[in-house]
Design an enzyme around this catalytic site. Structure first.
Site, PDB file in Angstrom:
ATOM      1  N   SER A  67      -4.115 -44.229 -36.163  1.00 56.07           N
ATOM      2  CA  SER A  67      -5.050 -44.668 -35.153  1.00 56.07           C
ATOM      3  C   SER A  67      -5.392 -46.159 -35.257  1.00 56.07           C
ATOM      4  O   SER A  67      -6.050 -46.713 -34.387  1.00 56.07           O
ATOM      5  CB  SER A  67      -6.348 -43.852 -35.257  1.00 56.07           C
ATOM      6  OG  SER A  67      -6.976 -44.054 -36.525  1.00 56.07           O
TER       7      SER A  67
ATOM      8  N   SER B 286      -3.219 -42.983 -40.634  1.00 54.89           N
ATOM      9  CA  SER B 286      -3.540 -43.989 -39.621  1.00 54.89           C
ATOM     10  C   SER B 286      -3.336 -45.438 -40.025  1.00 54.89           C
ATOM     11  O   SER B 286      -3.483 -46.337 -39.200  1.00 54.89           O
ATOM     12  CB  SER B 286      -4.979 -43.797 -39.137  1.00 54.89           C
ATOM     13  OG  SER B 286      -5.091 -42.587 -38.431  1.00 54.89           O
TER      14      SER B 286
ATOM     15  N   LYS C 164     -10.493 -53.075 -37.444  1.00 58.14           N
ATOM     16  CA  LYS C 164     -10.437 -51.873 -36.603  1.00 58.14           C
ATOM     17  C   LYS C 164     -11.844 -51.533 -36.110  1.00 58.14           C
ATOM     18  O   LYS C 164     -12.827 -51.653 -36.847  1.00 58.14           O
ATOM     19  CB  LYS C 164      -9.858 -50.719 -37.424  1.00 58.14           C
ATOM     20  CG  LYS C 164      -9.715 -49.402 -36.685  1.00 58.14           C
ATOM     21  CD  LYS C 164      -9.096 -48.354 -37.611  1.00 58.14           C
ATOM     22  CE  LYS C 164      -8.894 -47.019 -36.927  1.00 58.14           C
ATOM     23  NZ  LYS C 164      -8.243 -46.027 -37.827  1.00 58.14           N
TER      24      LYS C 164
END
Length: 391
Positions: A115, A139, A38
């Protein structure tokens, strides 16, 4: 070595590059596996983008690499790039107005969840074997659920968040995704090693609270019945506890009484006590986000996408509220939940309140879904306990 993302990567990647393990011995636990990262984790010499072009433009390349990334590489895995995320990690949808929304391989007309959207999509689409993400309010758990893969939010503080851009340190955790239990276990054994003398206990109690499953809001959903029957068959009916979690929280978290009257039942399925837990967690998270990032937002005035723009503005302009009460409730909630679960118990709850929302869903409908989602997600968030999404 950097490469452009490919057209067939489901929009999961910000950039593709290869990071090789320092050793190639076949006996390393993650030998032969590929993973994605990420774009919130620092990699030395590369800019960490935090999901927003203005953040990338105004920040220098990272001076050091996240210890979690280093540990994964040292265990024999190879990274193939960084993945798309929601801007500033402030959403559970997975839609990014600047870099595009990664396509949910399970439901292309629905959001992938955020996210850590790109990381979950990269795993679900079989582009990598596993991926790293972060979970502050949900997330990792949410995109795992939406994309139909395994996802773990570890207990708070167990996995290093060093060289990871903070969203809210009180709740930030590093987690990971995998498609299959074998890979998921291999990664977990590296990033969450057990003590040498640790013996894994078999659970003797499963709390399956009916009120949490009522938040799903669908009379057709049979998850509650199936889960009860499965646990009773495997562990015996005496192992099943169906007490309502909302009632338990109301009776065992004294400070909740200061808030509960403001969260009476609405038309949507809700549990007032859990709505309070959600409210307190989000207020504390917002306060820390403001402390971390208000100066940058005010100075740079970044271009933020719809939904994110409003949420960030609210965070940096709103009053903090009764922080002493918020912290007191958080302090009370953890031991209360510990007493419920004990050392040999499991709390089994839905991760999200239903199917992934449609892409570009109307704001009011989405807000109702978010509210129900956070009433479930905040249980692990505010307590600091681990939660795993099992597909």
């Amino acid at each position: 070595m950097a490469m452009e993302p490919e057209a067939g990567d489901y929009g999961a990647f910000m950039e593709k590059f290869e990071l090789l393990p320092p050793q190639s011995q076949q006996q390393l636990p993650l030998h032969g596996l590929t993973f994605a990262i990420k774009d919130i984790f620092d990699i030395g010499g590369r800019v960490t983008g935090f999901g927003n072009p203005d953040w990338a433009r105004t920040h220098a390349p990272a001076a050091a690499t996240s210890p979690v990334v280093l540990a994964t590489l040292a265990a024999g895995a190879t990274s193939v790039g960084k993945t798309v995320m929601d801007e500033m990690a402030y959403s559970i949808n997975g839609e990014n107005a600047h870099y595009g929304t990664p396509t949910n391989p399970c439901a292309p007309d629905r959001v992938p969840g955020g996210s850590s959207s790109g990381s979950a999509v990269a795993v679900a689409a079989k582009l990598v074997d596993f991926a790293l993400g972060t979970d502050t309010g949900g997330s990792v758990r949410v995109p795992a659920a939406y994309c139909g893969i395994f996802g773990l939010r570890p207990s708070h503080g167990l996995v290093s968040t060093e060289n990871v851009i903070p969203m809210s340190q009180m709740f930030d955790t590093v987690g990971w995704f995998a498609r299959d239990l074998s890979t998921f276990s291999r990664v977990s054994s590296v990033l969450l090693p057990l003590p040498a003398d640790n013996t894994i206990k078999q659970p003797t109690q499963f709390t399956i609270p009916k009120d949490c499953f009522e938040i799903l809001g669908s009379l057709k959903d049979q998850t509650y019945q199936i889960l009860n029957a499965s646990v009773a068959k495997r562990f015996g009916s005496d192992a099943v506890d169906n007490r309502n979690l909302g009632e338990f929280v109301s009776n065992n978290v004294p400070t909740i009484g200061k808030f509960i009257s403001n969260f009476s039942k609405s038309e949507a399925p809700s549990v007032p006590a859990l709505s309070v837990i959600s409210y307190v967690m989000r207020c504390l998270q917002r306060s820390e986000f403001k402390a971390n990032h208000a100066e940058w937002v005010t100075t740079v005035k970044p271009n933020l996408g719809p939904g994110i723009r409003e949420r960030v503005h609210e965070a940096i302009t709103s009053e903090d509220g009764p922080m002493e009460d918020f912290h007191a409730l958080r302090t009370e909630f953890k031991p209360a939940l510990s007493a419920l679960v004990n050392d040999d118990g499991i709390l089994a709850i839905p991760t999200v309140p239903g199917s992934p929302p449609k892409l570009r869903m109307e704001a009011s409908a989405l807000e109702n879904f978010r509210a129900r989602a956070f009433s479930l997600l905040s249980i692990a968030g505010l307590s600091g306990f681990c939660q795993v999404y099992i597909c």
